[in-house]
Design a protein around this motif. Structure first.
Motif, PDB file in Angstrom:
ATOM      1  N   ALA A 139       4.017  13.280  10.193  1.00 48.46           N
ATOM      2  CA  ALA A 139       2.901  13.001  11.103  1.00 48.46           C
ATOM      3  C   ALA A 139       1.572  13.412  10.477  1.00 48.46           C
ATOM      4  CB  ALA A 139       3.116  13.728  12.434  1.00 48.46           C
ATOM      5  N   LEU A 140       1.538  14.575   9.823  1.00 50.34           N
ATOM      6  CA  LEU A 140       0.310  15.005   9.153  1.00 50.34           C
ATOM      7  C   LEU A 140      -0.032  14.074   8.008  1.00 50.34           C
ATOM      8  CD1 LEU A 140      -1.990  16.931   8.471  1.00 50.34           C
ATOM      9  CD2 LEU A 140      -0.331  18.370   7.243  1.00 50.34           C
ATOM     10  N   ASN A 141       0.950  13.708   7.227  1.00 52.76           N
ATOM     11  CA  ASN A 141       0.707  12.807   6.104  1.00 52.76           C
ATOM     12  C   ASN A 141       0.163  11.465   6.582  1.00 52.76           C
ATOM     13  OD1 ASN A 141       0.973  12.208   3.195  1.00 52.76           O
ATOM     14  ND2 ASN A 141       2.494  10.716   3.893  1.00 52.76           N
ATOM     15  N   ASP A 142       0.720  10.935   7.680  1.00 56.32           N
ATOM     16  CA  ASP A 142       0.244   9.651   8.212  1.00 56.32           C
ATOM     17  C   ASP A 142      -1.194   9.764   8.698  1.00 56.32           C
ATOM     18  OD1 ASP A 142       2.711   8.583   7.668  1.00 56.32           O
ATOM     19  OD2 ASP A 142       3.447   8.684   9.739  1.00 56.32           O
ATOM     20  N   ALA A 143      -1.520  10.898   9.364  1.00 59.03           N
ATOM     21  CA  ALA A 143      -2.890  11.084   9.862  1.00 59.03           C
ATOM     22  C   ALA A 143      -3.883  11.171   8.719  1.00 59.03           C
ATOM     23  CB  ALA A 143      -2.962  12.345  10.728  1.00 59.03           C
ATOM     24  N   LEU A 144      -3.506  11.830   7.635  1.00 56.27           N
ATOM     25  CA  LEU A 144      -4.398  11.930   6.478  1.00 56.27           C
ATOM     26  C   LEU A 144      -4.487  10.612   5.723  1.00 56.27           C
ATOM     27  CD1 LEU A 144      -3.301  15.442   5.144  1.00 56.27           C
ATOM     28  CD2 LEU A 144      -5.508  14.858   6.159  1.00 56.27           C
ATOM     29  N   ALA A 145      -3.359   9.954   5.538  1.00 55.94           N
ATOM     30  CA  ALA A 145      -3.353   8.686   4.810  1.00 55.94           C
ATOM     31  C   ALA A 145      -4.203   7.637   5.521  1.00 55.94           C
ATOM     32  CB  ALA A 145      -1.918   8.188   4.651  1.00 55.94           C
ATOM     33  N   ALA A 146      -4.220   7.671   6.842  1.00 53.36           N
ATOM     34  CA  ALA A 146      -5.031   6.715   7.603  1.00 53.36           C
ATOM     35  C   ALA A 146      -6.515   6.872   7.307  1.00 53.36           C
ATOM     36  CB  ALA A 146      -4.769   6.893   9.097  1.00 53.36           C
ATOM     37  N   LYS A 147      -6.899   8.047   6.792  1.00 56.09           N
ATOM     38  CA  LYS A 147      -8.306   8.294   6.466  1.00 56.09           C
ATOM     39  C   LYS A 147      -8.520   8.444   4.962  1.00 56.09           C
ATOM     40  CE  LYS A 147      -9.244  10.190  11.023  1.00 56.09           C
ATOM     41  NZ  LYS A 147      -9.809  11.274  11.843  1.00 56.09           N
ATOM     42  N   GLY A 148      -7.549   7.938   4.192  1.00 58.34           N
ATOM     43  CA  GLY A 148      -7.703   7.878   2.745  1.00 58.34           C
ATOM     44  C   GLY A 148      -7.484   9.179   2.019  1.00 58.34           C
ATOM     45  N   SER A 149      -6.708  10.098   2.593  1.00 61.41           N
ATOM     46  CA  SER A 149      -6.499  11.407   1.984  1.00 61.41           C
ATOM     47  C   SER A 149      -5.040  11.592   1.581  1.00 61.41           C
ATOM     48  CB  SER A 149      -6.904  12.517   2.968  1.00 61.41           C
ATOM     49  OG  SER A 149      -6.713  13.800   2.400  1.00 61.41           O
TER      50      SER A 149
END
Length: 375
Positions: A139-149
């Motif tokens: 979930a954290l990875n998806d939230a960061l990936a959605a913002k290019g991180s």
């Protein structure tokens, strides 16, 4: 009165008087001696405060005993004397610290960790606990990936595993991998880079010192190696060749284990090893270092969410980025994260020490809330 009876009464009075002198003597001498005695708090904790009426009638005696144990006259001197006596007979009578081979000290199972049981392989996460952490990491990875991180999880190995050759023979290893080793293998299946550099640190430790002898943490060399492995995993430039190391007599090695068992006066043969390598420049140091910023020679931005192992790691890791914000776990509330890192950086590294891996779920949740709210 027979002479024998008088002698027995005299002996009892002498014994009682001597006992009273032992109890009262230090208290009477302390006001005169305290100005020239060492009263430094060497332990990594806050000493007990004098109890108040709020502790209640039932709790007051225990609170007073705890306060007295922390503030007794000549406390440091008695602790040092006892520790020295232990060393003379080759033992260490401590509830928190284990004496290993060649004088190396290790952490036992204490309130916030189970270092010894972890080392022995007596602990394990359940399938449900492991799956919950894998879901939170995703979930954290998806939230960061959605913002290019990008996200990387780094477990800092416990000293007991890295320097297992110095562990006492009476402490057997029951199973492998350790609970964090098994957890790291499972979490890596989520697709998030997960590092648990136990083997790399063990190999390095055969040629150079990578943890302090009398402390739980890695030294500059161990932190440097962990930083290079992290940069490599992030596809960033990293150093593949060890820099020169030299003893720096101006800097003292860390000694939290020695402090825990009253051995700070005896454990003086460790060395602070300085590395001939360029570290990032610290540009901000707040809240005792729990909030920090660094300027490095690399590219991009980094958020390092750390615990105590991350303090030595930060300068070496931040060198691979242009700008880095570092927050200790004590500061890892979503609102604090937003205050100091309002924009999602290019990379987020979450560093968690093996011995306090139980903190991982809370750290993942706080970072996820921050990532969803940040720009």
């Amino acid at each position: 009165m027979p002479d024998a009876v008088k002698e027995r009464k005299g002996a009892r009075r002498l014994l009682a008087g001597g006992f009273a002198a032992l109890l009262a003597g230090p208290c009477l001498l302390w006001p005169l001696a305290r100005t020239v005695c060492d009263t430094t708090n060497y332990e990594n904790r806050t000493l007990a405060a004098f109890p108040s009426l709020a502790d209640g009638v039932d709790g007051w005696p225990a609170a007073f005993e705890e306060w007295l144990g922390d503030h007794a006259p000549f406390r440091n001197q008695f602790l040092t004397l006892k520790s020295g006596a232990d060393r003379l007979v080759g033992t260490l009578d401590s509830t928190n610290v284990l004496q290993g081979k060649e004088g190396w000290l290790f952490l036992k199972d204490v309130s916030d960790s189970k270092s010894l049981s972890d080392y022995q392989g007596l602990t394990a996460y359940t399938a449900e606990e492991t799956q919950a952490m894998a879901d939170s990491l995703t979930a954290l990875n998806d939230a960061l990936a959605a913002k290019g991180s990008r996200l990387l999880l780094l477990f800092a190995p416990a000293k007991e595993g890295v320097y297992s050759r110095y562990m006492p023979d009476r402490v057997p290893v029951v199973s492998r991998p350790t609970r964090v080793g098994a957890l790291a293998n499972t979490l890596a299946e989520t697709g998030v880079p997960v590092l648990f550099p136990l083997e790399e640190l063990e190999a390095a430790a055969l040629e150079r010192q990578v943890y302090y002898k009398y402390d739980t943490h890695w030294n500059e060399a161990g932190a440097w190696l962990a930083a290079q492995l992290t940069l490599e995993a992030l596809d960033k430039p990293y150093a593949a060749v060890w820099p020169e190391m030299a003893a720096d007599p101006e800097k003292a090695p860390l000694t939290d284990l020695a402090n825990m068992c009253g051995s700070w006066a005896w454990c003086t043969d460790d060395v602070y090893w300085a590395l001939d390598a360029v570290a990032a420049e610290c540009t901000l140091w707040e809240a005792g270092g729990e909030i920090a910023r660094y300027a490095g020679e690399g590219e991009g931005s980094l958020l390092l969410a750390r615990d105590s192992f991350g303090e030595a790691l930060a300068p070496w890791l931040a060198q691979g980025f242009e700008s880095t914000t570092v927050l200790h776990g004590n500061q890892m509330q979503p609102e604090t994260l937003l205050e100091w890192q309002s924009e999602v950086p290019d990379v987020v590294v979450l560093e968690v020490a093996e011995r306090i891996a139980d903190n991982l779920p809370g750290r993942l949740d706080a970072l996820r809330q921050w990532a969803e709210a940040a720009d």
